[in-house]
Write a protein that holds these residues in place. Structure first.
Motif, PDB file in Angstrom:
ATOM      1  N   MET A 184     -97.843  32.828  12.901  1.00 52.28           N
ATOM      2  CA  MET A 184     -97.759  31.313  13.193  1.00 52.28           C
ATOM      3  C   MET A 184     -97.430  31.275  14.790  1.00 52.28           C
ATOM      4  N   LYS A 185     -98.393  30.297  15.457  1.00 58.19           N
ATOM      5  CA  LYS A 185     -98.471  30.304  16.886  1.00 58.19           C
ATOM      6  C   LYS A 185     -97.521  29.178  17.293  1.00 58.19           C
ATOM      7  N   LEU A 186     -96.811  29.461  18.173  1.00 57.13           N
ATOM      8  CA  LEU A 186     -95.610  28.604  18.801  1.00 57.13           C
ATOM      9  C   LEU A 186     -96.313  27.361  19.415  1.00 57.13           C
ATOM     10  N   ASP A 187     -96.095  26.078  19.318  1.00 56.24           N
ATOM     11  CA  ASP A 187     -96.362  25.022  20.460  1.00 56.24           C
ATOM     12  C   ASP A 187     -95.081  25.026  21.226  1.00 56.24           C
ATOM     13  N   ALA A 188     -95.247  23.998  22.277  1.00 52.97           N
ATOM     14  CA  ALA A 188     -94.394  23.825  23.289  1.00 52.97           C
ATOM     15  C   ALA A 188     -93.013  23.614  22.883  1.00 52.97           C
ATOM     16  N   PHE A 189     -92.899  22.814  21.769  1.00 52.09           N
ATOM     17  CA  PHE A 189     -91.557  22.338  21.192  1.00 52.09           C
ATOM     18  C   PHE A 189     -90.886  23.617  20.721  1.00 52.09           C
ATOM     19  N   ASP A 190     -91.631  24.390  19.839  1.00 45.86           N
ATOM     20  CA  ASP A 190     -91.316  25.573  19.324  1.00 45.86           C
ATOM     21  C   ASP A 190     -90.666  26.567  20.275  1.00 45.86           C
ATOM     22  N   ALA A 191     -91.643  26.840  21.480  1.00 48.80           N
ATOM     23  CA  ALA A 191     -91.079  27.630  22.588  1.00 48.80           C
ATOM     24  C   ALA A 191     -89.989  27.324  23.357  1.00 48.80           C
ATOM     25  N   ALA A 192     -89.642  26.101  23.384  1.00 43.97           N
ATOM     26  CA  ALA A 192     -88.438  25.379  23.926  1.00 43.97           C
ATOM     27  C   ALA A 192     -87.235  25.847  23.090  1.00 43.97           C
ATOM     28  N   LEU A 193     -87.392  25.737  21.465  1.00 43.14           N
ATOM     29  CA  LEU A 193     -86.391  25.940  20.826  1.00 43.14           C
ATOM     30  C   LEU A 193     -85.934  27.569  20.768  1.00 43.14           C
ATOM     31  N   VAL A 194     -87.261  28.209  21.031  1.00 46.97           N
ATOM     32  CA  VAL A 194     -87.037  29.802  20.675  1.00 46.97           C
ATOM     33  C   VAL A 194     -86.132  30.220  22.192  1.00 46.97           C
ATOM     34  N   ARG A 195     -86.462  29.577  23.286  1.00 48.44           N
ATOM     35  CA  ARG A 195     -85.773  29.795  24.475  1.00 48.44           C
ATOM     36  C   ARG A 195     -84.033  29.515  24.349  1.00 48.44           C
TER      37      ARG A 195
ATOM     38  N   GLU B 198     -87.947  30.455   8.225  1.00 47.79           N
ATOM     39  CA  GLU B 198     -88.520  30.619   6.951  1.00 47.79           C
ATOM     40  C   GLU B 198     -89.947  31.351   6.916  1.00 47.79           C
ATOM     41  N   SER B 199     -90.718  31.033   8.110  1.00 43.16           N
ATOM     42  CA  SER B 199     -92.051  31.650   8.384  1.00 43.16           C
ATOM     43  C   SER B 199     -91.719  32.970   8.699  1.00 43.16           C
ATOM     44  N   GLY B 200     -90.629  33.656   9.418  1.00 38.59           N
ATOM     45  CA  GLY B 200     -90.470  34.957   9.714  1.00 38.59           C
ATOM     46  C   GLY B 200     -90.868  34.923  11.300  1.00 38.59           C
ATOM     47  N   THR B 201     -91.117  33.611  11.802  1.00 39.98           N
ATOM     48  CA  THR B 201     -91.519  33.830  13.312  1.00 39.98           C
ATOM     49  C   THR B 201     -90.378  34.258  14.121  1.00 39.98           C
ATOM     50  N   VAL B 202     -89.267  33.649  13.688  1.00 45.08           N
ATOM     51  CA  VAL B 202     -87.773  33.913  14.404  1.00 45.08           C
ATOM     52  C   VAL B 202     -86.811  34.646  13.515  1.00 45.08           C
ATOM     53  N   ARG B 203     -85.958  35.531  13.997  1.00 46.26           N
ATOM     54  CA  ARG B 203     -84.953  35.923  13.379  1.00 46.26           C
ATOM     55  C   ARG B 203     -83.764  35.890  14.403  1.00 46.26           C
ATOM     56  N   VAL B 204     -82.832  35.261  13.671  1.00 42.42           N
ATOM     57  CA  VAL B 204     -81.434  35.161  14.375  1.00 42.42           C
ATOM     58  C   VAL B 204     -80.548  36.200  13.904  1.00 42.42           C
ATOM     59  N   VAL B 205     -80.298  36.954  14.682  1.00 40.54           N
ATOM     60  CA  VAL B 205     -79.586  38.253  14.639  1.00 40.54           C
ATOM     61  C   VAL B 205     -78.306  38.530  15.591  1.00 40.54           C
ATOM     62  N   GLY B 206     -77.552  39.025  14.957  1.00 40.68           N
ATOM     63  CA  GLY B 206     -76.183  39.780  16.023  1.00 40.68           C
ATOM     64  C   GLY B 206     -76.495  41.007  16.529  1.00 40.68           C
TER      65      GLY B 206
ATOM     66  N   THR C 247     -78.701  36.401  18.887  1.00 38.50           N
ATOM     67  CA  THR C 247     -79.944  36.254  19.725  1.00 38.50           C
ATOM     68  C   THR C 247     -81.042  35.940  18.504  1.00 38.50           C
ATOM     69  N   GLY C 248     -82.228  35.270  18.998  1.00 42.12           N
ATOM     70  CA  GLY C 248     -83.426  34.860  18.219  1.00 42.12           C
ATOM     71  C   GLY C 248     -84.429  35.987  18.683  1.00 42.12           C
ATOM     72  N   LEU C 249     -84.892  36.815  17.687  1.00 40.56           N
ATOM     73  CA  LEU C 249     -85.885  37.909  17.933  1.00 40.56           C
ATOM     74  C   LEU C 249     -87.400  37.108  17.212  1.00 40.56           C
ATOM     75  N   VAL C 250     -88.291  37.036  18.340  1.00 42.29           N
ATOM     76  CA  VAL C 250     -89.474  36.528  18.126  1.00 42.29           C
ATOM     77  C   VAL C 250     -90.623  37.380  17.729  1.00 42.29           C
ATOM     78  N   ASP C 251     -91.431  36.983  16.717  1.00 38.64           N
ATOM     79  CA  ASP C 251     -92.472  38.004  16.468  1.00 38.64           C
ATOM     80  C   ASP C 251     -93.379  37.723  17.638  1.00 38.64           C
ATOM     81  N   SER C 252     -93.632  38.919  18.248  1.00 41.52           N
ATOM     82  CA  SER C 252     -94.724  39.043  19.336  1.00 41.52           C
ATOM     83  C   SER C 252     -95.922  38.412  19.389  1.00 41.52           C
TER      84      SER C 252
ATOM     85  N   GLY D  40     -98.133  35.574  21.862  1.00 39.84           N
ATOM     86  CA  GLY D  40     -99.312  35.893  22.449  1.00 39.84           C
ATOM     87  C   GLY D  40     -99.556  37.118  23.139  1.00 39.84           C
ATOM     88  N   VAL D  41     -98.465  38.078  22.599  1.00 35.67           N
ATOM     89  CA  VAL D  41     -98.304  39.351  23.131  1.00 35.67           C
ATOM     90  C   VAL D  41     -99.450  40.180  22.204  1.00 35.67           C
ATOM     91  N   ARG D  42    -100.215  40.963  22.879  1.00 35.69           N
ATOM     92  CA  ARG D  42    -101.319  41.728  22.340  1.00 35.69           C
ATOM     93  C   ARG D  42    -101.299  43.067  22.675  1.00 35.69           C
TER      94      ARG D  42
END
Length: 321
Positions: A1-12, A45-53, A225-230, A234-236
């Protein structure tokens, strides 16, 4: 799942505080509470972000961390599987580099490290191991950058979220009882678990549970924190780097941590003086970061290894839930 600008702001926002309220997210991003809640749920739910301790190593008695490179004759995967099976290993990767496998070990003390080294030396095809002993973490991709207990620690050199704010400095870590340890175990599994759900699991009132969780967060015992699927950011390219430096390793490590593309930096001794993690969107960006490291003051040698397959990546500990 590709993050849009709003998603990216949420992730931060989630990277800074994984337990941030939906109301605060809405106010920060200028949307309704319902919109913020719906988008966070979609990311989770998409697994793009996991919020973990992320529990600090000193809480569970971790006092020694080492990055180990395995010199392997023949296929590297069998040796990597032996390393990955060890509870002490937090990260194991098969690499394209001078050594076929790299691993990170987190244990209680030097004696425990030596026992792990003995196991790795006896793994299939291993001709020998080379060790970097971490003494100071300068930048960590997952946890607060300052340990209240000043215990040495490290994180794997893999792409992840930007480094989080430093934890408040205290003279010594606070006491952690069994209820605290259970809360920490629950937060490892779900960093956004409600105070009501946590209270039900530990058998305390909601206010008492809230007070305990806030104390654990404020003391630095855990960082949610939120751990993001790289791939979503865009991390390759994921590369580890070892530096040999002239003069003090700490100064060179601090300089490396300021470079773009660097997600992890540790100073220490052994095979290298500094170990870094680099992530990049493409080869030109990766090359630019490596060239910047080579040009850094005090750096006399750079060795890199490309992560072909991450066999294990786990920063959780055996805690009750």
């Amino acid at each position: 799942m590709k993050l849009d600008a709003f998603d990216a702001a949420l992730v931060r926002e989630l990277q800074q505080d994984g337990r941030v309220s939906y109301q605060r997210l809405a106010e920060s991003l200028g949307v309704s509470r319902e919109a913020a809640r719906a988008r966070v749920h979609r990311l989770l739910e998409s697994g793009t972000v996991r919020v973990v301790g992320i529990v600090r190593p000193w809480v569970v008695g971790i006092g020694a961390v080492a990055h180990v490179s395995l010199d392997v004759e023949g296929p590297g995967r069998p040796a990597a599987e032996v390393a990955a099976a060890r509870p002490a290993s937090s990260f194991v990767s098969c690499t394209a580099g001078a050594r076929a496998v790299v691993a990170e070990l987190r244990v209680a003390d030097e004696a425990a490290l030596e026992r792990e080294f003995a196991v790795l030396r006896s793994a299939p095809g291993v001709r020998g191991i080379e060790v970097f002993r971490c003494t100071r973490l300068v930048r960590d991709a997952y946890s607060p950058a300052t340990d209240p207990a000043a215990a040495p620690e490290a994180a794997a050199d893999v792409p992840a979220a930007p480094a989080a704010p430093a934890a408040p400095a205290v003279e010594r870590p606070p006491a952690v009882d069994e209820v605290d340890r259970t809360l920490l175990g629950l937060l490892q599994a779900d960093g956004r678990a409600s105070f009501a759900a946590l209270a039900e699991r530990v058998g305390l009132s909601q206010p008492a549970t809230r007070a305990r969780v806030l104390r654990l967060l404020q003391s630095g015992a855990v960082h949610v924190t939120g751990l993001v699927d790289s791939r979503a950011v865009g991390v390759r390219e994921a590369v580890g780097v070892g530096l040999t430096v002239r003069g003090g390793a700490t100064a060179a490590a601090a300089a490396a941590a300021r470079l773009p593309g660097i997600n992890y930096v540790a100073a220490g001794y052994g095979r290298f003086d500094v170990v870094c993690g680099v992530d990049a969107t493409d080869r030109p960006a990766l090359l630019a970061t490596l060239d910047s490291l080579r040009a850094s003051a005090g750096v006399v040698r750079l060795e890199s290894w490309y992560h072909l397959e991450i066999v294990k990546e786990s920063y959780t500990y055996d805690l009750p839930v």
